[in-house]
Design a protein around this motif. Structure first.
Motif, mmCIF file in Angstrom:
data_model
loop_
_atom_site.group_PDB
_atom_site.id
_atom_site.type_symbol
_atom_site.label_atom_id
_atom_site.label_comp_id
_atom_site.label_asym_id
_atom_site.label_seq_id
_atom_site.Cartn_x
_atom_site.Cartn_y
_atom_site.Cartn_z
ATOM 1 N N LYS A 22 0.869 -1.170 0.000
ATOM 2 C CA LYS A 22 0.000 0.000 0.000
ATOM 3 C C LYS A 22 0.905 1.219 0.000
ATOM 4 O O LYS A 22 1.655 1.446 0.951
ATOM 5 C CB LYS A 22 -0.904 -0.003 1.230
ATOM 6 C CG LYS A 22 -1.914 -1.136 1.210
ATOM 7 C CD LYS A 22 -2.767 -1.153 2.457
ATOM 8 C CE LYS A 22 -3.758 -2.307 2.397
ATOM 9 N NZ LYS A 22 -4.527 -2.415 3.656
ATOM 10 N N MET A 56 -7.590 -1.291 -8.071
ATOM 11 C CA MET A 56 -8.437 -2.177 -7.266
ATOM 12 C C MET A 56 -8.425 -3.624 -7.779
ATOM 13 O O MET A 56 -8.553 -4.557 -6.988
ATOM 14 C CB MET A 56 -9.876 -1.654 -7.206
ATOM 15 C CG MET A 56 -10.033 -0.491 -6.274
ATOM 16 S SD MET A 56 -9.583 -0.978 -4.595
ATOM 17 C CE MET A 56 -8.847 0.504 -4.005
ATOM 18 N N GLU A 57 -8.280 -3.799 -9.093
ATOM 19 C CA GLU A 57 -8.205 -5.169 -9.632
ATOM 20 C C GLU A 57 -6.980 -5.888 -9.083
ATOM 21 O O GLU A 57 -7.048 -7.051 -8.712
ATOM 22 C CB GLU A 57 -8.157 -5.160 -11.165
ATOM 23 C CG GLU A 57 -9.495 -5.036 -11.822
ATOM 24 C CD GLU A 57 -9.391 -5.270 -13.325
ATOM 25 O OE1 GLU A 57 -8.504 -6.025 -13.777
ATOM 26 O OE2 GLU A 57 -10.224 -4.700 -14.041
ATOM 27 N N ARG A 59 -5.366 -5.027 -6.313
ATOM 28 C CA ARG A 59 -5.529 -5.128 -4.860
ATOM 29 C C ARG A 59 -6.308 -6.381 -4.474
ATOM 30 O O ARG A 59 -5.945 -7.074 -3.530
ATOM 31 C CB ARG A 59 -6.234 -3.881 -4.323
ATOM 32 C CG ARG A 59 -6.314 -3.857 -2.813
ATOM 33 C CD ARG A 59 -6.901 -2.566 -2.313
ATOM 34 N NE ARG A 59 -6.895 -2.528 -0.869
ATOM 35 C CZ ARG A 59 -7.240 -1.477 -0.167
ATOM 36 N NH1 ARG A 59 -7.613 -0.365 -0.783
ATOM 37 N NH2 ARG A 59 -7.214 -1.515 1.147
ATOM 38 N N GLN A 60 -7.377 -6.670 -5.198
ATOM 39 C CA GLN A 60 -8.142 -7.888 -4.917
ATOM 40 C C GLN A 60 -7.491 -9.112 -5.549
ATOM 41 O O GLN A 60 -7.455 -10.184 -4.952
ATOM 42 C CB GLN A 60 -9.590 -7.738 -5.418
ATOM 43 C CG GLN A 60 -10.399 -6.744 -4.617
ATOM 44 C CD GLN A 60 -10.386 -7.023 -3.120
ATOM 45 O OE1 GLN A 60 -10.587 -8.151 -2.676
ATOM 46 N NE2 GLN A 60 -10.113 -5.999 -2.331
ATOM 47 N N GLY A 61 -6.963 -8.934 -6.750
ATOM 48 C CA GLY A 61 -6.391 -10.059 -7.493
ATOM 49 C C GLY A 61 -5.181 -10.684 -6.821
ATOM 50 O O GLY A 61 -5.004 -11.904 -6.865
ATOM 51 N N LYS A 63 -4.611 -11.065 -3.717
ATOM 52 C CA LYS A 63 -5.053 -11.916 -2.603
ATOM 53 C C LYS A 63 -5.481 -13.293 -3.118
ATOM 54 O O LYS A 63 -5.210 -14.309 -2.476
ATOM 55 C CB LYS A 63 -6.199 -11.247 -1.847
ATOM 56 C CG LYS A 63 -5.781 -9.952 -1.172
ATOM 57 C CD LYS A 63 -6.976 -9.252 -0.549
ATOM 58 C CE LYS A 63 -6.585 -7.903 0.017
ATOM 59 N NZ LYS A 63 -7.742 -7.224 0.619
ATOM 60 N N THR A 64 -6.112 -13.311 -4.264
ATOM 61 C CA THR A 64 -6.517 -14.574 -4.884
ATOM 62 C C THR A 64 -5.304 -15.293 -5.465
ATOM 63 O O THR A 64 -5.146 -16.504 -5.294
ATOM 64 C CB THR A 64 -7.541 -14.303 -6.006
ATOM 65 O OG1 THR A 64 -8.633 -13.577 -5.456
ATOM 66 C CG2 THR A 64 -8.044 -15.597 -6.618
ATOM 67 N N PRO A 69 -4.516 -13.386 2.434
ATOM 68 C CA PRO A 69 -5.540 -12.338 2.557
ATOM 69 C C PRO A 69 -5.045 -10.914 2.797
ATOM 70 O O PRO A 69 -5.832 -9.981 2.711
ATOM 71 C CB PRO A 69 -6.358 -12.807 3.757
ATOM 72 C CG PRO A 69 -5.357 -13.540 4.612
ATOM 73 C CD PRO A 69 -4.444 -14.229 3.625
ATOM 74 N N THR A 70 -3.766 -10.737 3.103
ATOM 75 C CA THR A 70 -3.315 -9.406 3.490
ATOM 76 C C THR A 70 -2.221 -8.864 2.570
ATOM 77 O O THR A 70 -1.578 -9.603 1.829
ATOM 78 C CB THR A 70 -2.780 -9.413 4.941
ATOM 79 O OG1 THR A 70 -1.697 -10.343 5.038
ATOM 80 C CG2 THR A 70 -3.871 -9.803 5.923
#
Length: 110
Positions: A22, A56-57, A59-61, A63-64, A69-70
């Motif tokens: 971040k 954002m893609e 940021r979420q991607g 984690k997957t 998760p962090t």
């Protein structure tokens, strides 16, 4: 594979060390990212950073992609290492520096 997965795989594959964080190394936007940057800077290695707050893609991607998760997340030679707590444990035990040395990660010139 999603567009985010493709972009993540590309940056992880093209760089010896990648920190998904971040903010940026100069302006970390959370304490965990700040700690991760400090650890890598202390190790004296070159690394690429990806500011997840800008996408954002990603940021979420991420984690997957890592099944973690962090954020922050560290990759060395394409391998997921962990987040800032794992980085700190490995750093304190000398394991992170050993991993970077074993993988012949480029040092910062200077």
């Amino acid at each position: 594979m999603s567009d985010a997965d493709t972009r993540i795989a590309s940056v992880v594959g093209e760089n010896d060390v990648v920190l998904f964080m971040k903010g940026t190394p100069l302006f970390p936007q959370c304490g965990f990212s700040s700690r991760a940057v400090a650890i890598l800077d202390h190790c004296g290695v070159q690394y690429e950073s990806v500011d997840v707050l800008q996408d954002m893609e990603i940021r979420q991607g991420i984690k997957t992609y890592s099944e973690w998760p962090t954020i922050p997340q560290l990759y060395v030679k394409g391998e997921f290492v962990g987040g800032s707590d794992i980085m700190m444990e490995m750093f304190e035990a000398g394991e992170l520096q050993q991993m970077l040395d074993d993988n012949k990660v480029a040092k910062i010139e200077g």
